[in-house]
Enzyme design. Sequence first.
Site, mmCIF file in Angstrom:
data_model
loop_
_atom_site.group_PDB
_atom_site.id
_atom_site.type_symbol
_atom_site.label_atom_id
_atom_site.label_comp_id
_atom_site.label_asym_id
_atom_site.label_seq_id
_atom_site.Cartn_x
_atom_site.Cartn_y
_atom_site.Cartn_z
ATOM 1 N N HIS A 96 0.828 -1.198 0.000
ATOM 2 C CA HIS A 96 0.000 0.000 0.000
ATOM 3 C C HIS A 96 0.869 1.257 0.000
ATOM 4 O O HIS A 96 1.569 1.535 0.973
ATOM 5 C CB HIS A 96 -0.950 0.039 1.202
ATOM 6 C CG HIS A 96 -1.817 1.259 1.165
ATOM 7 N ND1 HIS A 96 -3.022 1.296 0.486
ATOM 8 C CD2 HIS A 96 -1.628 2.506 1.656
ATOM 9 C CE1 HIS A 96 -3.534 2.510 0.590
ATOM 10 N NE2 HIS A 96 -2.709 3.269 1.296
ATOM 11 N N ASN B 214 -3.097 8.547 -12.650
ATOM 12 C CA ASN B 214 -3.760 9.740 -12.144
ATOM 13 C C ASN B 214 -3.244 9.968 -10.728
ATOM 14 O O ASN B 214 -3.361 9.081 -9.886
ATOM 15 C CB ASN B 214 -5.277 9.540 -12.133
ATOM 16 C CG ASN B 214 -5.848 9.323 -13.528
ATOM 17 O OD1 ASN B 214 -5.386 9.935 -14.481
ATOM 18 N ND2 ASN B 214 -6.835 8.452 -13.646
ATOM 19 N N HIS C 63 -4.532 4.234 -3.625
ATOM 20 C CA HIS C 63 -3.523 3.166 -3.658
ATOM 21 C C HIS C 63 -2.962 3.254 -5.065
ATOM 22 O O HIS C 63 -3.716 3.046 -6.044
ATOM 23 C CB HIS C 63 -4.175 1.803 -3.351
ATOM 24 C CG HIS C 63 -3.233 0.650 -3.362
ATOM 25 N ND1 HIS C 63 -3.207 -0.318 -2.360
ATOM 26 C CD2 HIS C 63 -2.280 0.276 -4.254
ATOM 27 C CE1 HIS C 63 -2.282 -1.225 -2.632
ATOM 28 N NE2 HIS C 63 -1.708 -0.881 -3.795
ATOM 29 N N HIS D 13 -1.814 3.179 -8.720
ATOM 30 C CA HIS D 13 -2.175 2.213 -9.760
ATOM 31 C C HIS D 13 -1.950 2.851 -11.117
ATOM 32 O O HIS D 13 -1.988 4.091 -11.258
ATOM 33 C CB HIS D 13 -3.633 1.762 -9.608
ATOM 34 C CG HIS D 13 -4.608 2.903 -9.543
ATOM 35 N ND1 HIS D 13 -4.849 3.603 -8.372
ATOM 36 C CD2 HIS D 13 -5.374 3.493 -10.488
ATOM 37 C CE1 HIS D 13 -5.735 4.555 -8.610
ATOM 38 N NE2 HIS D 13 -6.054 4.521 -9.896
HETATM 39 P P1 AMP Z 1 -8.403 6.465 -10.550
HETATM 40 O O1 AMP Z 1 -9.616 7.291 -10.874
HETATM 41 O O2 AMP Z 1 -7.223 6.730 -11.420
HETATM 42 O O3 AMP Z 1 -8.083 6.490 -9.076
HETATM 43 O O4 AMP Z 1 -8.807 4.976 -10.931
HETATM 44 C C1 AMP Z 1 -9.552 4.157 -10.091
HETATM 45 C C2 AMP Z 1 -10.169 3.118 -10.979
HETATM 46 O O5 AMP Z 1 -10.536 2.017 -10.171
HETATM 47 C C3 AMP Z 1 -11.441 3.569 -11.708
HETATM 48 O O6 AMP Z 1 -11.230 3.481 -13.125
HETATM 49 C C4 AMP Z 1 -12.503 2.574 -11.214
HETATM 50 O O7 AMP Z 1 -13.392 2.199 -12.233
HETATM 51 C C5 AMP Z 1 -11.664 1.415 -10.743
HETATM 52 N N1 AMP Z 1 -12.236 0.572 -9.708
HETATM 53 C C6 AMP Z 1 -12.832 0.963 -8.556
HETATM 54 N N2 AMP Z 1 -13.203 -0.104 -7.819
HETATM 55 C C7 AMP Z 1 -12.816 -1.200 -8.525
HETATM 56 C C8 AMP Z 1 -12.920 -2.601 -8.301
HETATM 57 N N3 AMP Z 1 -13.495 -3.110 -7.193
HETATM 58 N N4 AMP Z 1 -12.432 -3.446 -9.245
HETATM 59 C C9 AMP Z 1 -11.871 -2.950 -10.372
HETATM 60 N N5 AMP Z 1 -11.736 -1.639 -10.617
HETATM 61 C C10 AMP Z 1 -12.201 -0.772 -9.732
HETATM 62 ZN ZN ZN Z 2 -4.008 -0.210 -0.466
#
Ligand code: AMP
Ligand code: ZN
Length: 116
Positions: A46, A89, A100, A102
């Site tokens: 994390h 982002n 977290h 990504h």
């Molecule tokens: P960000 O807006 O860059 O923080 O991206 C977060 C992403 O996580 C978004 O595109 C969401 O659609 C995706 N997301 C949120 N919850 C989940 C989940 N449980 N499984 C897969 N994707 C998710």
């Molecule tokens: Zn985390």
Amino acid sequence: MTDCIFCRIAAGAIPADIVYQDDDVVAFRDIHPVAPVHLLIVPRKHVANLLELAGHPDGVSLAQAVLRAVPRVAAAAGVDQTGFRLINNCGEDGGQTISHVHFHLIGGRSLGEKLL
Ligand code: AMP
Ligand code: ZN
């Protein structure tokens, strides 16, 4: 157990459509895909965002693990020959909604709408 959703996915505590994983990284399908291929590449550890990753004692090795995973994730998703976009982002203005770190790997169609 943490309430961080990506920590929970990485731990297998909640389901996700995982396409690749190794000791350091997990990659799974975004639940709101913007393209035929829309994956999230997530370090298991994390770390809140890219700035924290850069300042973390393990940041370089975690970034290396993400980089090493990219061609494997792209191959697993079938976009290693056609190309893709890798997006982070960071923070509020960057539109980050999950704290977290990504990386979105997006492809499976021509991504015409470039910001720059
Ligand atoms: P960000 O807006 O860059 O923080 O991206 C977060 C992403 O996580 C978004 O595109 C969401 O659609 C995706 N997301 C949120 N919850 C989940 C989940 N449980 N499984 C897969 N994707 C998710
Ligand atoms: Zn985390």
